[in-house]
Each structure stands twice: as structure tokens, then as C-alpha cells.
Design a protein around this motif. Structure first.
Motif, PDB file in Angstrom:
ATOM      1  N   GLU A  60       0.831  -1.194   0.000  1.00 24.05           N
ATOM      2  CA  GLU A  60       0.000   0.000   0.000  1.00 24.05           C
ATOM      3  C   GLU A  60       0.870   1.249   0.000  1.00 24.05           C
ATOM      4  OE1 GLU A  60      -3.987   1.792   2.209  1.00 24.05           O
ATOM      5  OE2 GLU A  60      -2.960   0.037   3.050  1.00 24.05           O
ATOM      6  N   VAL A  61       0.475   2.246  -0.779  1.00 23.14           N
ATOM      7  CA  VAL A  61       1.181   3.528  -0.834  1.00 23.14           C
ATOM      8  C   VAL A  61       0.212   4.632  -0.458  1.00 23.14           C
ATOM      9  CG1 VAL A  61       2.839   2.725  -2.569  1.00 23.14           C
ATOM     10  CG2 VAL A  61       0.705   3.797  -3.312  1.00 23.14           C
ATOM     11  N   ALA A  63      -0.019   9.297   0.220  1.00 27.21           N
ATOM     12  CA  ALA A  63       0.415  10.599  -0.292  1.00 27.21           C
ATOM     13  C   ALA A  63       1.863  10.904   0.053  1.00 27.21           C
ATOM     14  CB  ALA A  63      -0.499  11.688   0.254  1.00 27.21           C
ATOM     15  N   ARG A  64       2.400  10.217   1.052  1.00 21.97           N
ATOM     16  CA  ARG A  64       3.800  10.450   1.427  1.00 21.97           C
ATOM     17  C   ARG A  64       4.742   9.560   0.632  1.00 21.97           C
ATOM     18  NH1 ARG A  64       7.217   7.848   4.623  1.00 21.97           N
ATOM     19  NH2 ARG A  64       5.567   6.431   5.315  1.00 21.97           N
ATOM     20  N   THR A  65       4.405   8.276   0.440  1.00 19.74           N
ATOM     21  CA  THR A  65       5.319   7.340  -0.217  1.00 19.74           C
ATOM     22  C   THR A  65       5.219   7.373  -1.745  1.00 19.74           C
ATOM     23  OG1 THR A  65       3.662   5.590   0.063  1.00 19.74           O
ATOM     24  CG2 THR A  65       5.370   5.786   1.757  1.00 19.74           C
ATOM     25  N   ALA A  66       4.066   7.765  -2.280  1.00 21.49           N
ATOM     26  CA  ALA A  66       3.897   7.864  -3.740  1.00 21.49           C
ATOM     27  C   ALA A  66       2.961   9.024  -4.046  1.00 21.49           C
ATOM     28  CB  ALA A  66       3.350   6.553  -4.301  1.00 21.49           C
ATOM     29  N   PRO A  67       3.413  10.241  -3.797  1.00 23.36           N
ATOM     30  CA  PRO A  67       2.512  11.397  -3.875  1.00 23.36           C
ATOM     31  C   PRO A  67       1.867  11.597  -5.241  1.00 23.36           C
ATOM     32  CG  PRO A  67       4.814  12.086  -3.733  1.00 23.36           C
ATOM     33  CD  PRO A  67       4.791  10.630  -3.454  1.00 23.36           C
ATOM     34  N   GLU A  68       2.619  11.360  -6.324  1.00 23.03           N
ATOM     35  CA  GLU A  68       2.062  11.647  -7.643  1.00 23.03           C
ATOM     36  C   GLU A  68       1.020  10.613  -8.054  1.00 23.03           C
ATOM     37  OE1 GLU A  68       5.469  11.953 -10.138  1.00 23.03           O
ATOM     38  OE2 GLU A  68       5.968  13.977  -9.452  1.00 23.03           O
ATOM     39  N   PHE A  69       1.336   9.342  -7.868  1.00 20.88           N
ATOM     40  CA  PHE A  69       0.389   8.285  -8.225  1.00 20.88           C
ATOM     41  C   PHE A  69      -0.839   8.330  -7.323  1.00 20.88           C
ATOM     42  CE2 PHE A  69      -0.605   3.533  -7.998  1.00 20.88           C
ATOM     43  CZ  PHE A  69      -1.419   3.573  -9.118  1.00 20.88           C
ATOM     44  N   MET A  84     -12.351   7.721  -1.863  1.00 23.97           N
ATOM     45  CA  MET A  84     -10.975   7.425  -2.231  1.00 23.97           C
ATOM     46  C   MET A  84     -10.647   5.962  -1.932  1.00 23.97           C
ATOM     47  SD  MET A  84      -8.029   8.393  -3.346  1.00 23.97           S
ATOM     48  CE  MET A  84      -6.297   7.897  -3.274  1.00 23.97           C
ATOM     49  N   PRO A  85     -10.275   5.176  -2.956  1.00 23.44           N
ATOM     50  CA  PRO A  85      -9.901   3.787  -2.689  1.00 23.44           C
ATOM     51  C   PRO A  85      -8.487   3.702  -2.119  1.00 23.44           C
ATOM     52  CG  PRO A  85      -9.635   4.265  -5.016  1.00 23.44           C
ATOM     53  CD  PRO A  85     -10.207   5.510  -4.383  1.00 23.44           C
ATOM     54  N   ARG A  86      -8.163   2.592  -1.492  1.00 24.24           N
ATOM     55  CA  ARG A  86      -6.785   2.336  -1.091  1.00 24.24           C
ATOM     56  C   ARG A  86      -5.962   2.120  -2.354  1.00 24.24           C
ATOM     57  NH1 ARG A  86      -9.643  -1.330   1.470  1.00 24.24           N
ATOM     58  NH2 ARG A  86      -8.406  -3.093   0.682  1.00 24.24           N
TER      59      ARG A  86
END
Length: 299
Positions: A60-61, A63-69, A84-86
């Protein structure tokens, strides 16, 4: 039209279940098989998201670990009007993606690193919009109902081996029982696959409308299909029952739009999307070509 087709196919599957059940065990046998299949699929409905994400080693990602995606998915979900889905990423070189979850409030989307690294921002937006469309359309629920009926038909076919020949509802005796045992599960599987293909077309159309430009998804489908045939997905090959979840069939050698395919052919899907694109251009709407502000991570 796709919902109407899905409804007709579900009605056909229900009718097949009723006919087979009555021939083999009357109303009692029919209800027993449906109860067992429903219990099995109810468990899968509540737990399949965790099971499949674990099966593919998804992480799981946020907003901190994969902000753009993560931001891209958030914007598309807002456009679609769903919670908002996981968001998950799968470490796999084959470009692909899927959605899972029992309802829009308990949903997840997953994309492979191959997809995030090889597709453009617009193409990734098209793919994720398709997956969000599956969530909004409640396709997980539709396929669970389908699997319940198909599973019940399979169980009834097994009952035919032991009880069908002596059933007073079966005028064909043992010959009829053997025919039911062989043909009924095949018929159920064909209807199940047809429903899966119908839902893919519906998600393509809805996804194109969510992201705003059908050609983005069309381009993504062409690139994913081409690369999926060259790059193996070992986890999917070991678990072919999950193949229908992906936007493009992850298994090798299954690109034909045949009776036994869970996905429409890429050519047919692209043609439908480009026809939709032409209609949108003619009917217009300024601003529909603006890509989501967020871009995909990890490229």
C-alpha cells in the motif's frame, strides 16, 4: 446497453441453474447447491480483496510514499464521485492493473511497477480511470453473483453423477445425467466469461468519460497488450482464476476475443474507444482534454 446485456446473461445463467437443478434433484437439490455456492462466494466477497492483494505481494502507498500516483487516483476518484480507494503498487515488470473490494466504500486499486514505469501520464490516467469505473459500477458484486450461480451449477453437475439417473424429474436417465455433468458447467463458464467481457466494455466507456479523453485509455490498452505478451506475470500464471480482474489478460497466449476469453480483444476495445472519442469531439465540451494535475510516481 452493457447493463441490459449483463442482465440478460445473468437471467440466462439463473435459468440454466433452475433447469439443471430441477432435472437432478428437484427444488431441494437446487436450494442445497445454491446455499453451498452462496456461502463459498460470500466468504470470497468479504475477503477476496485482502487475499488477492496478498497473493500479488501488493504494497500500500499513500500521499507520502507515492505522492504523484496517489494524487492521480484521488483526483480520478473525485471526478467519478466515489470515496478514495486504497492504493497499491505491485513489483512486477508486466504493465497491468486491477481493482478489488466489495463496494466503493471498501475498494482498492493496484498497478504494477511495469505500468507506472512504461506508460505516459495520460495513459496511466486512462488505466486508473478504468479501474475506478469498475468500482463505481460495482462490478465486484456483479461478478460475485455470477460466480455464485456458476458455482452452484457446477455442484449440481457433480450431483448428476450420483443422483441424476434416478431422479424422477430427469426423463433421459443416466444418459441425460452424463450430458448435464459435461455440458452444464461449460455453458455456465461461457456465460460467466461473457458477463466479464461485457463489464470490461462498460468500464472502458465509463473510464474514458472519467479521465476525459478516450484515446488515453485506447493508447494504454495497446501498449499494455503488446508488452503483456512479452513480459510474463508468474503470479498470474500460477493463479489463472484471478486473470479476469486485470485490465488486460495477464496470461500468455490469450489475446483472442473468443468464447473462452475473460477479456474482449484489444482491437475491439480500442475501436469502441476511438468511436467514443469521435462522438465526444463532435459533441464537444471544452476542457475535456486537460489531464489530471497529478502524475504517476516511480518513473
Amino acid at each position: 446497453m452493457n447493463y441490459f446485456k449483463t442482465g440478460l446473461l445473468l437471467a440466462a445463467l439463473t435459468g440454466l441453474f433452475g433447469a439443471v437443478g430441477f432435472l437432478i434433484g428437484g427444488e431441494a437439490g437446487m436450494l442445497i447447491a445454491l446455499g453451498i455456492a452462496a456461502a463459498m462466494n460470500l466468504f470470497a466477497y468479504w475477503n477476496s480483496d485482502r487475499m488477492v492483494l496478498s497473493m500479488y505481494g501488493a504494497r500500500e502507498v499513500d500521499a507520502r510514499t507515492a505522492p504523484e500516483f496517489h494524487g492521480l487516483v484521488a483526483e480520478l476518484a473525485q471526478r467519478a464521485g466515489i470515496p478514495m480507494p486504497r492504493v497499491y503498487v505491485i513489483d512486477n515488470d508486466q504493465p497491468n492493473a486491477f481493482a478489488t473490494g466489495r463496494n466503493p466504500q471498501n475498494a482498492a486499486v493496484a498497478a504494477t511497477t511495469g505500468l507506472l514505469h512504461s506508460l505516459s501520464r495520460e495513459e496511466i490516467a486512462g488505466v486508473m480511470a478504468h479501474e475506478i469505473a469498475h468500482i463505481r459500477n460495482r462490478d465486484t458484486l456483479i461478478m460475485t453473483v455470477t460466480a455464485t450461480l456458476a458455482g452452484a451449477i457446477g455442484m449440481l453437475a457433480n450431483f448428476a453423477m450420483f443422483f441424476g439417473g434416478s431422479s424422477r424429474n430427469n426423463p433421459l436417465g443416466i444418459v441425460g445425467s452424463i450430458a448435464i455433468m459435461i455440458l452444464a458447467p461449460i455453458a455456465a463458464m461461457l456465460v460467466q466469461m461473457a458477463i466479464s467481457r461485457s463489464r470490461e466494455y462498460a468500464a472502458d466507456r465509463a473510464g474514458a468519460e472519467i479521465c476525459g479523453e478516450p484515446s488515453w485509455l485506447a493508447s494504454a490498452l495497446q501498449r499494455i497488450s503488446s508488452q503483456a505478451q512479452r513480459v510474463p506475470n508468474e503470479q498470474a500464471e500460477g493463479n489463472p482464476a484471478t486473470a479476469h480482474m486485470f485490465i488486460i489478460n495477464p496470461l500468455h497466449g490469450r489475446g483472442m476475443d473468443s468464447l473462452f476469453s475473460t477479456h474482449p480483444s484489444t482491437e475491439n476495445r480500442v475501436a469502441a474507444l476511438m468511436q467514443l472519442a469521435g462522438g465526444l469531439r463532435n459533441g464537444a465540451g471544452a476542457g475535456r482534454r486537460h489531464a489530471p494535475a497529478a502524475t504517476a510516481a516511480g518513473r
